[in-house]
Design a protein around this motif. Structure first.
Motif, mmCIF file in Angstrom:
data_model
loop_
_atom_site.group_PDB
_atom_site.id
_atom_site.type_symbol
_atom_site.label_atom_id
_atom_site.label_comp_id
_atom_site.label_asym_id
_atom_site.label_seq_id
_atom_site.Cartn_x
_atom_site.Cartn_y
_atom_site.Cartn_z
ATOM 1 N N MET A 96 0.841 -1.182 0.000
ATOM 2 C CA MET A 96 0.000 0.000 0.000
ATOM 3 C C MET A 96 0.885 1.243 0.000
ATOM 4 O O MET A 96 1.932 1.255 0.629
ATOM 5 N N LYS A 97 0.391 2.274 -0.663
ATOM 6 C CA LYS A 97 1.157 3.511 -0.806
ATOM 7 C C LYS A 97 0.485 4.649 -0.046
ATOM 8 O O LYS A 97 -0.684 4.955 -0.262
ATOM 9 N N LEU A 98 1.255 5.288 0.843
ATOM 10 C CA LEU A 98 0.826 6.476 1.575
ATOM 11 C C LEU A 98 1.401 7.702 0.874
ATOM 12 O O LEU A 98 2.612 7.779 0.645
ATOM 13 N N ASN A 99 0.546 8.645 0.547
ATOM 14 C CA ASN A 99 0.957 9.873 -0.134
ATOM 15 C C ASN A 99 0.841 11.040 0.848
ATOM 16 O O ASN A 99 -0.260 11.371 1.300
ATOM 17 N N GLY A 115 2.519 -0.276 8.330
ATOM 18 C CA GLY A 115 1.708 -1.098 7.441
ATOM 19 C C GLY A 115 1.764 -0.670 5.984
ATOM 20 O O GLY A 115 1.294 -1.395 5.112
ATOM 21 N N PHE A 116 2.314 0.479 5.703
ATOM 22 C CA PHE A 116 2.487 0.918 4.313
ATOM 23 C C PHE A 116 3.844 0.411 3.817
ATOM 24 O O PHE A 116 4.830 0.464 4.541
ATOM 25 N N ASN A 117 3.878 -0.062 2.577
ATOM 26 C CA ASN A 117 5.164 -0.512 2.032
ATOM 27 C C ASN A 117 5.827 0.576 1.188
ATOM 28 O O ASN A 117 6.953 0.407 0.755
ATOM 29 N N ALA A 123 -6.912 1.937 5.026
ATOM 30 C CA ALA A 123 -6.523 1.734 3.625
ATOM 31 C C ALA A 123 -6.707 0.271 3.224
ATOM 32 O O ALA A 123 -7.204 -0.018 2.128
ATOM 33 N N GLY A 124 -6.336 -0.631 4.112
ATOM 34 C CA GLY A 124 -6.522 -2.049 3.828
ATOM 35 C C GLY A 124 -7.986 -2.416 3.695
ATOM 36 O O GLY A 124 -8.380 -3.158 2.786
ATOM 37 N N ALA A 125 -8.810 -1.887 4.577
ATOM 38 C CA ALA A 125 -10.239 -2.187 4.544
ATOM 39 C C ALA A 125 -10.919 -1.577 3.325
ATOM 40 O O ALA A 125 -11.760 -2.208 2.665
ATOM 41 N N VAL A 179 -2.691 10.748 -7.634
ATOM 42 C CA VAL A 179 -3.791 10.472 -6.703
ATOM 43 C C VAL A 179 -4.331 9.056 -6.900
ATOM 44 O O VAL A 179 -4.553 8.321 -5.939
ATOM 45 N N ASP A 180 -4.516 8.657 -8.151
ATOM 46 C CA ASP A 180 -5.045 7.326 -8.436
ATOM 47 C C ASP A 180 -4.118 6.230 -7.921
ATOM 48 O O ASP A 180 -4.579 5.189 -7.451
ATOM 49 N N GLY A 181 -2.813 6.465 -7.956
ATOM 50 C CA GLY A 181 -1.845 5.475 -7.520
ATOM 51 C C GLY A 181 -1.620 5.422 -6.025
ATOM 52 O O GLY A 181 -0.785 4.651 -5.546
ATOM 53 N N SER A 182 -2.349 6.211 -5.266
ATOM 54 C CA SER A 182 -2.194 6.261 -3.808
ATOM 55 C C SER A 182 -3.309 5.469 -3.134
ATOM 56 O O SER A 182 -4.429 5.414 -3.630
ATOM 57 N N ASP A 183 -2.981 4.886 -1.977
ATOM 58 C CA ASP A 183 -3.972 4.147 -1.196
ATOM 59 C C ASP A 183 -4.468 4.930 0.012
ATOM 60 O O ASP A 183 -5.507 4.599 0.586
ATOM 61 N N ALA A 184 -3.730 5.942 0.426
ATOM 62 C CA ALA A 184 -4.107 6.777 1.565
ATOM 63 C C ALA A 184 -3.348 8.095 1.445
ATOM 64 O O ALA A 184 -2.327 8.175 0.750
ATOM 65 N N PHE A 185 -3.879 9.103 2.132
ATOM 66 C CA PHE A 185 -3.294 10.440 2.062
ATOM 67 C C PHE A 185 -3.091 11.015 3.459
ATOM 68 O O PHE A 185 -3.900 10.782 4.351
#
Length: 186
Positions: free
Chosen positions: A1-4, A33-35, A179-181, A73-79
């Motif tokens: 998962m990606k955090l932006n 938890g973010f990679n 983000a996982g949920a 933005v599309d490539g992010s899982d959380a901000f």
């Protein structure tokens, strides 16, 4: 998962850059938890006042800056929005960046590192949460508030007190859970 991590202020001499750089480094060292953790700076994105001829829901982007922003933005899982308080509200650059897109934001969580005077930017986050929910972003309750940010800036570097570091760790871990949920909805 990606955090932006998104620095929202574009003002020359802004405090958001040292605060944002600190949080970005902290999140990379404590990813919870973010990679992947990335940094986006609205001052570098070059988004003029919304200049697309079509509604963002159509995703018929004509401008290169919009296409680049949509990919980010599309490539992010959380901000995490690094957000100042200007007149009890977020800066116009925050609203503009949100308004550029629609579908790319959906079903992703957001947290805030807010800063300012005595309120630590918390009034700005309340306004920001309302706009984020309209594009289906889930603002989480945990946040990092930095009151009297000026007291923690030394030679252009933000020196986070322990309570700020602890708040950051709690928020990052919570963002990863959300983000996982929410990933199942995307």
């Amino acid at each position: 998962m990606k955090l932006n991590v998104i620095i929202t202020s574009t003002r020359p001499g802004r405090n958001g850059e040292p605060v944002g750089n600190w949080f970005f480094d902290h999140a990379r060292q404590n990813p919870g938890g973010f990679n992947e953790v990335v940094l986006s700076d609205l001052a570098q994105q070059g988004l003029p006042l919304l200049d697309e001829p079509h509604h963002p829901r159509a995703q018929k982007y004509t401008q290169d800056h919009t296409k680049a922003w949509a990919r980010i933005v599309d490539g992010s899982d959380a901000f995490v929005f690094v957000l100042p308080e200007y007149n009890y509200a977020p800066p116009p650059s925050f609203y503009n960046a949100i308004d550029y897109l629609a579908l790319e934001w959906g079903y992703k969580p957001a947290g805030f590192v807010s800063y300012g005077g005595i309120s630590g930017g918390m009034r700005a986050t309340q306004s920001a949460k309302e706009i984020l929910t309209t594009v289906k972003v889930m603002p989480i309750p945990e946040q990092v508030a930095v009151p009297m940010v000026f007291d923690h800036l030394k030679d252009g570097v933000f020196e986070a007190p322990q309570i700020v570091r602890d708040s950051a760790d709690t928020m990052i871990a919570e963002l990863a859970r959300w983000a996982g949920a929410l990933k199942t909805l995307r």
